[in-house]
Each structure stands twice: as C-alpha cells, then as structure tokens.
Design an enzyme around this catalytic site. Structure first.
Site, short mmCIF file in Angstrom:
data_model
loop_
_atom_site.label_atom_id
_atom_site.label_comp_id
_atom_site.label_asym_id
_atom_site.label_seq_id
_atom_site.Cartn_x
_atom_site.Cartn_y
_atom_site.Cartn_z
N ASP A 17 -21.51 3.71 -12.17
CA ASP A 17 -22.37 3.19 -13.92
C ASP A 17 -23.38 1.94 -13.23
O ASP A 17 -23.79 2.66 -12.30
CB ASP A 17 -20.96 1.59 -14.14
CG ASP A 17 -21.45 0.80 -12.87
OD1 ASP A 17 -21.84 0.10 -12.13
OD2 ASP A 17 -20.14 -1.06 -13.25
N HIS A 107 -5.42 4.02 7.77
CA HIS A 107 -3.79 4.18 7.52
C HIS A 107 -3.71 3.97 5.66
O HIS A 107 -2.43 4.09 6.00
CB HIS A 107 -4.61 2.50 7.27
CG HIS A 107 -4.15 1.61 9.38
ND1 HIS A 107 -3.93 0.94 9.14
CD2 HIS A 107 -4.21 2.70 10.38
CE1 HIS A 107 -3.76 0.10 10.70
NE2 HIS A 107 -4.33 1.54 11.59
N ASN A 108 -4.70 4.64 4.98
CA ASN A 108 -4.27 4.58 3.91
C ASN A 108 -4.50 5.59 3.33
O ASN A 108 -4.65 6.53 1.97
CB ASN A 108 -5.48 3.61 3.20
CG ASN A 108 -4.50 1.95 3.09
OD1 ASN A 108 -5.64 1.42 3.51
ND2 ASN A 108 -3.26 1.59 3.64
#
Length: 153
Positions: A17, A107-108
C-alpha cells in the site's frame, strides 16, 4: 548470500500500500540486483490506497501460478498479512528480523514474506529477504502442522 530456495525460473509477486511503497522500491532494486524476476501487483505510488486490493491480487497471482512466492508490505505489515492469509493456499508471515524470517520458512513454509514498511530500514529488509529466500522448509513435524492450516469445507 546464496538464495537457495529461489531458482532462476522463480518469479516473486510484490504488493504494497502507500505506506509500503518506498520499501517496495528498495525490494525491486534488491530483486533486480540478485537477478530474480518479479511481478508488481501495486500500488505504484505513495497516494493513499487500500492494502486489500493489492494483497488479494498477489494471492490470486500465487493461486493461479503467475508467481511462486511473494513479498508484501504495508505500514505495520499486519493488515496486508491478515488479508493474504484469508486465501487458503497462502501462508503469509510478518518478519521484521532475520530470526523471524528464517523460522517462518523453516517451521511454517511461508510463501509470502510480509514486512512493516514504517518500522524496517533497507539494510534490515535486505537481511530479512536474504534469510527468507535462503531458508528451506524443515518438514517433519512441521509438515503435519502445515497440513492443518487450511479450512476444510
């Protein structure tokens, strides 16, 4: 720094943005310097705008295979991350330092890096991107957790 998890054929989607526009310009320079292709989903100026418009465009670009990964920036990084994560195939992670950037990949298996445009300088952003792009997903016990993220109909 070698960017292990980015190949020559990888295209990175960008979204921001107005509060993230200046940092996105630095991100573009970073990607060009590394020889990484990108697609810019906007915004294209510092004029006030709504981050969801650009976050949804980036998420749809990933879902449709136009880009493989993404970088998204708004003032705090939170709003754009929340919007991206409404999409079932997106794992957007807000990172403001190297350690968080590495863990969100390790980890994600994050596929979109979100950064806080009002709270991170270019030098730190470069380190965050280096870590994000060089850290592989660890798998193992984390795979089970990742598979539980999407909502089942």
């Amino acid at each position: 720094m070698i960017l292990n998890y980015i190949t020559m054929n990888t295209t990175i989607g960008l979204a921001c943005d107005h509060a993230g526009f200046e940092l996105k310009q630095f991100v573009i320079q970073y990607l060009e310097k590394k020889g990484i292709s990108y697609k810019d989903y906007g915004t294209y100026s510092t004029m006030s705008c709504d981050y969801p418009d650009f976050a949804h465009a980036l998420a749809e670009g990933i879902e449709q295979g136009e880009v493989e990964k993404g970088i998204a920036i708004c003032g705090s990084g939170e709003g754009i991350s929340m919007t991206l994560n409404k999409h079932q195939s997106i794992r957007a992670a807000l990172a403001w330092n190297e350690e968080v950037a590495g863990l969100c990949r390790q980890h994600n298996d994050a596929n979109v890096l979100c950064m806080p445009g009002r709270f991170i300088d270019n030098k730190t952003a470069e380190k965050v991107m280096d870590k994000f792009f060089s850290t592989p997903f660890e798998g193992g016990r984390h795979e089970r957790r990742i598979n539980k993220i999407p909502l089942k109909p």
